[in-house]
Design an enzyme around this catalytic site. Structure first.
Site, PDB file in Angstrom:
ATOM      1  N   PRO A  59       0.820  -1.217   0.000  1.00 46.71           N
ATOM      2  CA  PRO A  59       0.000   0.000   0.000  1.00 46.71           C
ATOM      3  C   PRO A  59       0.856   1.271   0.000  1.00 46.71           C
ATOM      4  O   PRO A  59       1.893   1.329   0.650  1.00 46.71           O
ATOM      5  CB  PRO A  59      -0.766  -0.111   1.320  1.00 46.71           C
ATOM      6  CG  PRO A  59       0.149  -0.893   2.213  1.00 46.71           C
ATOM      7  CD  PRO A  59       0.910  -1.843   1.327  1.00 46.71           C
ATOM      8  N   GLY A  60       0.432   2.250  -0.740  1.00 50.69           N
ATOM      9  CA  GLY A  60       1.089   3.554  -0.740  1.00 50.69           C
ATOM     10  C   GLY A  60       0.069   4.627  -0.437  1.00 50.69           C
ATOM     11  O   GLY A  60       0.031   5.205   0.647  1.00 50.69           O
TER      12      GLY A  60
ATOM     13  N   ARG B  53      -1.537  15.674 -10.509  1.00 48.44           N
ATOM     14  CA  ARG B  53      -2.646  14.723 -10.608  1.00 48.44           C
ATOM     15  C   ARG B  53      -3.885  15.280 -11.323  1.00 48.44           C
ATOM     16  O   ARG B  53      -4.467  14.574 -12.148  1.00 48.44           O
ATOM     17  CB  ARG B  53      -3.023  14.155  -9.228  1.00 48.44           C
ATOM     18  CG  ARG B  53      -1.848  13.402  -8.547  1.00 48.44           C
ATOM     19  CD  ARG B  53      -2.279  12.666  -7.285  1.00 48.44           C
ATOM     20  NE  ARG B  53      -3.189  11.582  -7.579  1.00 48.44           N
ATOM     21  CZ  ARG B  53      -4.483  11.619  -7.423  1.00 48.44           C
ATOM     22  NH1 ARG B  53      -5.070  12.674  -6.894  1.00 48.44           N
ATOM     23  NH2 ARG B  53      -5.228  10.597  -7.760  1.00 48.44           N
TER      24      ARG B  53
ATOM     25  N   CYS C 267       3.344  28.017 -17.520  1.00 49.38           N
ATOM     26  CA  CYS C 267       2.876  28.408 -18.846  1.00 49.38           C
ATOM     27  C   CYS C 267       2.321  27.234 -19.631  1.00 49.38           C
ATOM     28  O   CYS C 267       2.944  26.743 -20.576  1.00 49.38           O
ATOM     29  CB  CYS C 267       4.017  29.073 -19.611  1.00 49.38           C
ATOM     30  SG  CYS C 267       4.579  30.556 -18.771  1.00 49.38           S
TER      31      CYS C 267
END
Ligand SMILES: *Cc1c(COP(=O)(O)O)cnc(C)c1O
Length: 435
Positions: free
Chosen positions: A274-275, A312, A355
């Site tokens: 698990p992370g 993300r 940008c």
């Protein structure tokens, strides 16, 4: 309970007011809660206790050495995906911490490095890799323990970019061919096929895929044992989801309910990787508002965190809750639902200075009117956030701060302009880096 709570109208991380951290270390800054990290690790340890699992914290979720060390000190091993992560695990981990090495593209040098440092298990993703590991191990006079990573070919279960167990992705061995591949390495002098590995993708908000995966694993383990492989490990990977929007994630116990029976049936040692579940809700990204702007009927809030700090939303269309660190009395202290119209708010795009029109943290987000200097908290930013940060636009990567109770500690300093050229050489003068 993630230990990020508003007291009065100020966000606290454990017992530390977040504005104090922003003041001392500047923004953007990642703030992590020790209590939350340990609570989530404990939740997995407790839910799976009946199987005495080996829990290998997935370093790629958040590779800060202090966080990795905390995991090791509380009984975790490590899941790594590169020689660099292996190095971090060795640096952070207590002696003897178990390290599993996954990833589709291990080089011979990485394989040798892992063997030299007593890797617990290679998660093998292709037939050529299997033979490469065998060859390196033989050359070193060693025997490498491997787990065959199987792609169980399940229905889609998460974002297309993070689903690793549908047909045709680059991960793992096809479930149709895994026995054929394994048959060729029975009694291989450099290999022990010690386990079966499945990492289904991430984040997963249902237990069902693990149930389907386990059913296939049980059959495969029996078939591999029949071939003569001494299979003793079932590695079910990571992928347990967390709360990004509301309370949408399952407790670890829901996954244990479907995984533990397979462990019992096969008599295998359970490994988990698990992370996100451990570190995702244990961190927030704190930024400061630079400007407001209206154009094309849209309202923008420009703040000092960007896609290079947290990619993300850009990469996976991910949703992160965002709310002022010190909300005014005109709005709720902490909304229950961020996806409906909230009284006192107006829809705004939260963007950074980079940008790219793809540089945003949120679009059309209900936020109160903000002014220059206001602090924003981007929640659930502990996993795949800082670990994916870059220097794009020559932006210095953010500082990281770890809070424990009423104390806070800098666990990664903010990069400086000199850091930005430290690895480069000026071809005119021949001077290296920061000269
Ligand atoms: C990324 C990864 C994990 C961790 O996934 P989480 O969603 O963070 O739990 C575990 N195993 C492998 C092989 C991975 O690639």
């Amino acid at each position: 309970m993630d230990h990020f709570e508003y007291r009065g109208r100020t966000l606290f991380c454990e017992d530390v007011p977040v504005p104090e951290i922003a003041e001392q270390y500047g923004t953007p800054v990642y703030v992590y809660s020790t209590a939350t990290l340990l609570r989530h690790l404990k939740e997995i340890q407790t839910a799976f206790a009946a199987a005495s699992p080996i829990i290998c914290y997935s370093i790629k979720a958040n590779g800060n050495v202090s966080i990795a060390r905390l995991m090791g000190e509380h009984g975790a091993g490590y899941d790594v995906t590169s020689g660099g992560e292996f190095y971090k695990a060795l640096r952070a981990g207590p002696k003897g911490a178990k390290i599993v090495f996954a990833g589709v593209g291990k080089t011979d040098a990485e394989i040798e490095y892992a063997l030299t440092n007593d890797v617990y298990l290679f998660d093998v993703e292709s037939e050529e890799e299997l033979h490469a590991i065998g060859a390196v191990a033989r050359r070193m006079g060693r025997k490498a323990a491997v787990a065959l990573r199987v792609n169980p070919d399940l229905p889609p279960k998460t974002h297309v970019k993070t689903d690793t167990s549908v047909k045709g992705v680059k991960f793992g061995l096809d479930i149709e061919t895994v026995l054929e591949v394994a048959a060729k390495v029975v009694d291989h002098p450099g290999l022990t096929v010690a386990g079966l590995h499945m990492h289904l993708g991430s984040p997963i908000l249902k237990a069902e895929p693990y149930k389907l995966g386990c059913d296939k694993a049980v059959q495969l383990i029996a078939a591999l044992r029949k071939q003569g492989h001494p299979l003793t490990v079932l590695n079910m990977g990571g992928g347990f989801g967390i709360h990004y929007r509301k309370q949408e994630a399952l407790p670890a116990g829901a996954f244990a309910d479907v995984i533990l029976p397979a462990v019992k049936e096969t008599g295998c040692q359970l490994v988990l990787e698990p992370g996100r579940f451990i570190v995702g809700n244990a961190g927030v990204l704190v930024s400061r508002v630079l400007f407001n702007k209206e154009t094309g009927g849209k309202r923008y809030v420009i703040q000092d965190a960007a896609m290079n700090d947290l990619i993300r939303p850009t990469l996976y269309d991910s949703f992160h809750r965002i709310w002022p660190v010190t909300p005014s009395p005109d709005v709720p202290v902490r909304p229950d639902d961020y996806e409906v119209a909230i009284p006192g708010t107006i829809p705004q795009d939260v963007v950074g200075p980079v940008c790219e029109s793809g540089d945003f943290l949120a679009k059309g987000r209900h936020l109160p009117p903000l002014k220059r200097g206001d602090l924003l908290a981007v929640f659930s930013a502990g996993a795949y956030a800082m670990s994916m940060a870059s220097n794009y636009n020559a932006r210095c990567r953010a500082a990281e701060v770890l809070v424990t109770g009423g104390t806070h500690r800098l666990i990664r300093r903010r990069e400086t302009h000199a850091d930005l050229v430290a690895c480069e050489e000026d071809c005119l003068t021949g001077t290296a880096g920061a000269q």
